[in-house]
Design an enzyme around this catalytic site. Structure first.
Site, PDB file in Angstrom:
ATOM      1  CD  GLU A 129      -2.702  -1.481   0.002  1.00 10.32           C
ATOM      2  OE1 GLU A 129      -2.719  -0.652  -0.916  1.00 10.32           O
ATOM      3  OE2 GLU A 129      -3.295  -2.572  -0.085  1.00 10.32           O
ATOM      4  CE1 TYR A 138       8.501   8.974 -11.575  1.00 11.71           C
ATOM      5  CE2 TYR A 138       6.984   7.246 -12.274  1.00 11.71           C
ATOM      6  CZ  TYR A 138       8.121   7.998 -12.494  1.00 11.71           C
ATOM      7  OH  TYR A 138       8.877   7.783 -13.620  1.00 11.71           O
TER       8      TYR A 138
HETATM    9 MN    MN Z   1      -4.402  -3.258  -1.570  1.00 12.43          MN
HETATM   10 FE    FE Z   2      -3.276  -0.798  -2.954  1.00 12.22          FE
END
Ligand code: MN
Ligand code: FE
Length: 361
Positions: A129, A138
């Site tokens: 995550e 980014y």
């Molecule tokens: Mn996830």
């Molecule tokens: Fe994710």
């Protein structure tokens, strides 16, 4: 007495009595809490296998070239306002959603789960995550988007606020010192794992994923599309982590698996579908990417039923057929490992070879 344990191609010799005691003390919840990271002997083999698989899929945002995306973003004529808006919405929604999922893993699920190999795979899940959140930064930096604009999308759009409340309410209830031997608290955790894995990551992420990938299919935003595909590959493993965790939690705590509780879970999925459809109707200009609204809504029904099926619950829309097979192929459920091109595949090949060479996993 000594006993030999096999993990892939690795062999470990353990004291039999100690190993059996350690094994017996391993539980999804209410098992032995130990400061030491006692992975052996493995009880939840799936967790270790998924950890290895997730690690083999490792990717870094900066490996994906953004030159073409930047060129398109700057070219007045290359994109419509609607297409730019979809990208801002995708970045805005997922920037917050990835954080919510990661926070729930670290501060709720990983805290309450006791077996070390389960904590191991949850740690990797949380890290992915973070990678997803970083990939969105980014994108923001590459295109020169104002981060506050994306943030506002999450906070000011009512249908997104409602999606957010739906998941945070099952998370908030567990952030106290709860007695996990109580059946009501076990149910709270089972609900949390079901909602985050099957309803949120497994169903509600797919509306915006579908929009971004529709643009990608038309050769718009190739870098962003590529990152979303890597993210989706990760999400399919996250759905699997939470599916297995849910099944083992239920298996070890059969008293929660009542007809009434099953209905409660199906109702939660129905609520997730309703919220996602409201969000799609309200926010997603489906026609602008060449899709029919009805197909897109049916796709959500179809995906949700796959999630229910995965955890042994009755379907909500058994007659729903997959209306968007190309989308399924691009991001689906049982995806080919070698579906991805470029450098990320090389990471995977390299680590898969290592795995094959020294672990046979
Ligand atoms: Mn996830
Ligand atoms: Fe994710």
């Amino acid at each position: 007495m000594q006993k030999t344990f096999q993990v892939g191609a690795k062999t470990f010799v353990l004291d039999e009595a100690k190993a059996e005691a350690a094994f017996a003390a391993k539980r999804v919840i209410n098992g032995r809490q130990t400061m030491c990271f006692n992975l052996l002997p493995l009880k939840y083999q799936w967790a270790y296998d998924l950890y290895r698989k997730m690690k083999a899929n490792h990717w870094e945002p900066e490996d994906i070239p953004m030159g073409k995306d930047i060129e398109q973003w700057r070219d007045e004529k290359a994109l419509s306002e609607v297409e730019r808006w979809i990208i801002r919405m995708g970045i805005g929604y997922f920037s917050a959603a990835e954080g919510i999922v990661g926070d729930n893993i670290q501060h709720v699920v990983r805290e309450l789960v006791t077996a070390p190999e389960l904590k191991l795979v949850l740690g990797r899940h949380a890290h992915e995550e973070n990678i997803h959140a970083d990939s969105l930064l980014y994108m923001i930096a590459s295109l020169g988007i104002n981060p506050h604009e994306c943030e506002a999308m999450f906070e000011d759009v009512p249908t997104i606020v409602r999606k957010n409340e739906f998941v945070t309410r099952v998370s908030r209830s567990l952030r106290r010192d709860l007695d996990m031997t109580q059946i009501e608290n076990k149910k709270l955790l089972a609900k949390n794992i079901f909602v985050f894995g099957q309803c949120m990551e497994g169903t509600q992420f797919y509306g915006l994923f579908g929009m971004v990938l529709s643009l990608y299919r038309q050769n718009k935003f190739p870098g962003i599309g590529q990152m979303f595909r890597y993210t989706l590959r990760d999400e399919s493993n996250h759905i699997e982590v939470f599916r297995n965790l849910f099944m083992d939690l239920v298996e070890e705590n059969r008293e929660i698996w009542t007809a009434e509780f099953k209905e409660e879970l199906r109702d939660l999925m129905q609520e997730a579908i309703t919220l996602e459809k409201e969000f799609i109707r309200d926010c997603l200009p489906v026609n602008a990417v060449g899709l029919r609204l009805e197909d897109f809504l049916t796709y959500i029904d179809y995906i949700a039923d796959r999630r229910l099926e995965g955890v042994g619950l009755a379907l909500l829309n058994p007659s729903a057929k997959n209306p968007l097979p190309w989308l399924a192929e691009m991001m689906d459920i049982k995806k080919e490992q070698n579906f991805f091109e470029g450098r990320v595949t090389e990471y995977q090949k390299a680590s898969s070879l290592n795995v094959a060479a020294d672990d046979e996993l």
